[in-house]
Scaffold this motif. Structure first.
Motif, PDB file in Angstrom:
ATOM      1  N   GLN A  96      33.354  33.412  45.489  1.00  0.00           N
ATOM      2  CA  GLN A  96      34.686  32.847  45.683  1.00  0.00           C
ATOM      3  C   GLN A  96      35.680  33.423  44.688  1.00  0.00           C
ATOM      4  N   LEU A 155      43.345  27.959  46.366  1.00  0.00           N
ATOM      5  CA  LEU A 155      44.181  29.156  46.472  1.00  0.00           C
ATOM      6  C   LEU A 155      45.650  28.761  46.676  1.00  0.00           C
ATOM      7  N   ASN A 186      42.968  38.178  46.644  1.00  0.00           N
ATOM      8  CA  ASN A 186      44.178  37.539  47.197  1.00  0.00           C
ATOM      9  C   ASN A 186      45.182  37.092  46.136  1.00  0.00           C
ATOM     10  N   ASP A 187      44.813  37.193  44.865  1.00  0.00           N
ATOM     11  CA  ASP A 187      45.702  36.711  43.793  1.00  0.00           C
ATOM     12  C   ASP A 187      46.848  37.693  43.571  1.00  0.00           C
ATOM     13  N   GLU A 221      36.795  36.719  45.869  1.00  0.00           N
ATOM     14  CA  GLU A 221      37.762  36.593  46.979  1.00  0.00           C
ATOM     15  C   GLU A 221      39.142  36.238  46.448  1.00  0.00           C
ATOM     16  N   TRP A 222      39.194  35.346  45.443  1.00  0.00           N
ATOM     17  CA  TRP A 222      40.489  34.988  44.848  1.00  0.00           C
ATOM     18  C   TRP A 222      41.144  36.186  44.176  1.00  0.00           C
ATOM     19  N   GLU A 223      40.324  36.981  43.510  1.00  0.00           N
ATOM     20  CA  GLU A 223      40.873  38.154  42.822  1.00  0.00           C
ATOM     21  C   GLU A 223      41.549  39.091  43.808  1.00  0.00           C
ATOM     22  N   ALA A 246      38.001  25.501  48.321  1.00  0.00           N
ATOM     23  CA  ALA A 246      38.457  26.830  47.896  1.00  0.00           C
ATOM     24  C   ALA A 246      39.828  27.186  48.471  1.00  0.00           C
ATOM     25  N   LYS A 247      40.063  26.861  49.758  1.00  0.00           N
ATOM     26  CA  LYS A 247      41.359  27.187  50.369  1.00  0.00           C
ATOM     27  C   LYS A 247      42.484  26.425  49.694  1.00  0.00           C
TER      28      LYS A 247
END
Length: 610
Positions: A422, A594, A429-430, A425-427, A590-591
């Motif tokens: 996770q 974000l 989309n960040d 994935e954040w990295e 998680a969503k």
């Protein structure tokens, strides 16, 4: 006429000579057979005897002297039945009678007295000798000394049902006795029994600190003391002409059980249990050192609800575990409420295994922020269980069961992989460009598990996350339980570049020396202190001291459980840099996390332009 007389006389002489020759040959054959018989009997290892139908000895082979010590003259003075054990004589007489009537001897075992007074065990086979009328006139008895074989068989049987270290009856014999008692209670109305399950407290510590030899000595001495107390209780019961019939067993390792027959009142079992505890607690000396042991005892009484012998043992085990959970050196009696909890616990453990297989676990994330700027520094990954019928379940409801069964190690590994995935994935989309971290909690079982380092490396390799972005969090209680292990594990994590946080700080027993040795990066102040700091001066002082201590040791400080603006203000006044709690955000999927990151970024940009 005279001639015929001479012919008749001649024929008669010939017949006499022929008969004499026949008799001579027969005697010679008989002597040969007798010589063979003598040679066989004289040299045979087995004892061979010839007796008449009344048991009088007609012949005894020399082996009698070697095996039983009696000379031929001593044997001739007595009947063959006199040396036979009184309890075995009727069997031997009956076997002799059957042999005379049927002409067939049967194999049997009996005891016979040695000249020195001891008893030997013989295996005997009889065969018959008939007279001219076809009737049994004599018996030939072949006896083999099987005393050593019987002794070996008895020793083998003894070992099968007894513990080799303490000499006490073992689990096999216990289960046999329990089955017998259970059947008797179900058959006879009004009968009952109780079971005491005693476990030596902290026995593993004795073994590790003093060695297994000393541990065996402790177990042997405890077994002796328990035996003495139980014998004393039986004696007192006989004096009162009533009471319990107690039997002691060693189930294995550091567990003993006491089966109390004719006990229907828990107070009677409790009285005996406390006396046994007192006996165990008396000091004992090992290698010139005084050692004190203690025992936790679970007590269960048979009830109509028990459908199997093992049920009462399970109840006693539940009660014993409760005694240990309450600090040890206690007696606990099983009750229906405890039974309900035990059944619920078993179902919970089963459901947890199902949850892992069916992927029912979820991860929620709670942000950790820099208090003065509200910038998100990391997310703590928190385990949740999405039960198919009960909905979302907090880990407080199942974490202990998962820990005890060992399933938490597998769950922890899964959580670490998912959290790293996770984070990756954040990295992607960040848009803030600032580095993000994720914090994963480590249980006591995981921390002590030799595979922890491999699991961490596996998670990092699978997801491609930079090790510096991962932080592991363990409670102060876990860290202080085994300081040497803690230093070793944390040093390995430091080498990998992984950060570590000491959770629940301020409520445990970590010494300042121990804290100085632990290579941690941050202290997380326990939520109870944050909650009480506004109303309890001592709690506020402790929070202030923790922050001051952390700064002196160049450690970061995280306040957990911030729920009000006043708490936040006070923490900023004290110089606390980081915090988390419902004041900022509750744990979220998680969503949602974000979206929260993006909202915080927008809010910070707006604040910067205004």
């Amino acid at each position: 006429m005279h001639l015929w007389v001479w012919i008749a006389l001649g024929a008669l002489v010939v017949l006499v000579i022929v008969e004499q020759l026949r008799i001579f040959k027969a005697n010679r054959e008989f002597r040969k057979k007798d010589e063979i018989f003598q040679a066989v009997t004289e040299n045979a290892a087995d004892m061979i005897a010839l007796v008449d139908v009344k048991g009088r000895r007609l012949y005894n082979s020399p082996a009698y002297k070697r095996v039983l010590g009696y000379s031929p003259s001593e044997l001739s003075e007595t009947s063959s039945f006199e040396q036979i054990h009184p309890d075995d004589r009727m069997r031997v007489l009956e076997a002799a009678r059957e042999a005379r009537e049927s002409g067939v001897g049967k194999r049997l075992e009996y005891r016979i007295k040695h000249k020195d007074g001891s008893w030997r065990v013989l295996e005997s086979v009889a065969s018959t000798i008939r007279d001219a009328k076809g009737e049994v006139a004599k018996l030939v008895i072949v006896n083999r000394d099987i005393t050593e074989r019987k002794r070996a068989e008895q020793q083998l049987e003894y070992n099968l049902f007894h513990d080799l270290l303490t000499g006490l009856p073992n689990r096999r014999m216990f289960m046999d006795r329990l089955q017998t008692s259970f059947a008797r209670v179900r058959r006879e109305t009004g009968r009952s029994y109780a079971l005491l399950l005693a476990n030596v407290d902290h026995f593993k510590v004795f073994n590790e600190a003093m060695g297994t030899k000393a541990g065996d000595h402790i177990l042997t001495e405890i077994a002796r003391r328990l035996s003495v107390e139980i014998r004393q209780d039986d004696a007192n019961a006989r004096d009162r002409a009533a009471g319990s019939d107690a039997s002691l067993f060693r189930l294995g390792a550091d567990e003993f059980t006491i089966l109390l027959e004719n006990v229907g009142d828990p107070s009677d079992a409790l009285r005996i249990a406390r006396r046994l505890q007192k006996a165990v607690a008396a000091p004992l000396t090992i290698e010139s050192r005084e050692v004190r042991a203690s025992a936790s005892v679970g007590i269960a009484l048979t009830t109509a609800a028990h459908t199997r012998p093992e049920d009462v043992l399970k109840d006693a085990d539940v009660a014993m575990r409760r005694a240990k959970a309450m600090g040890g050196s206690r007696c606990e009696v099983f009750d229906e409420a405890m039974h309900t909890r035990a059944v619920g616990r078993l179902k919970l453990e089963s459901d947890l295994r199902t949850a892992l297989m069916e992927r029912q676990f979820r991860i929620h994330y709670q942000p950790v922020l820099q208090l003065d700027t509200r910038r998100i520094m990391s997310f703590e990954a928190l385990l949740r269980w999405e039960h198919p019928t009960q909905g979302l379940i907090s880990p407080y409801c199942f974490i202990d069961a998962a820990e005890d069964t060992g399933i938490l190690v597998s769950i922890g590994h899964w959580l670490m992989v998912q959290a790293c995935r996770q984070l990756r994935e954040w990295e992607v989309n960040d848009r803030s460009g600032s580095p993000m971290h994720v914090t994963v909690n480590v249980s006591a079982r995981q921390f002590a598990d030799a595979r922890l380092a491999n699991d961490i490396q596996d998670a990092l390799q699978q997801t491609g996350v930079d090790p510096s972005r991962l932080q592991l969090e363990m409670t102060e209680k876990i860290a202080s339980a085994d300081p040497k292990l803690t230093v070793t594990v944390l040093s390995h994590l430091k080498h990998f570049g992984i950060g570590t946080v000491l959770d629940n700080f301020g409520t445990g027993s970590t010494s300042l020396v121990g804290l100085r040795q632990f290579p941690v990066d941050a202290l997380k102040i326990d939520r109870s202190l944050i909650r009480e700091m506004q109303t309890d001066r001592s709690a506020s002082d402790i929070v202030e001291l923790i922050i001051l201590l952390a700064h002196k040791m160049n450690l970061k400080v995280i306040a957990e459980g911030i729920e009000t603006a006043r708490q936040l203000e006070r923490l900023l006044e004290l110089g606390c840099e980081y915090g988390q709690g419902y004041f900022f955000s509750q744990p979220m999927e998680a969503k949602a996390a974000l979206i929260f990151m993006r909202q915080q970024l927008v809010a910070r940009k707006t604040a910067g332009t205004s």
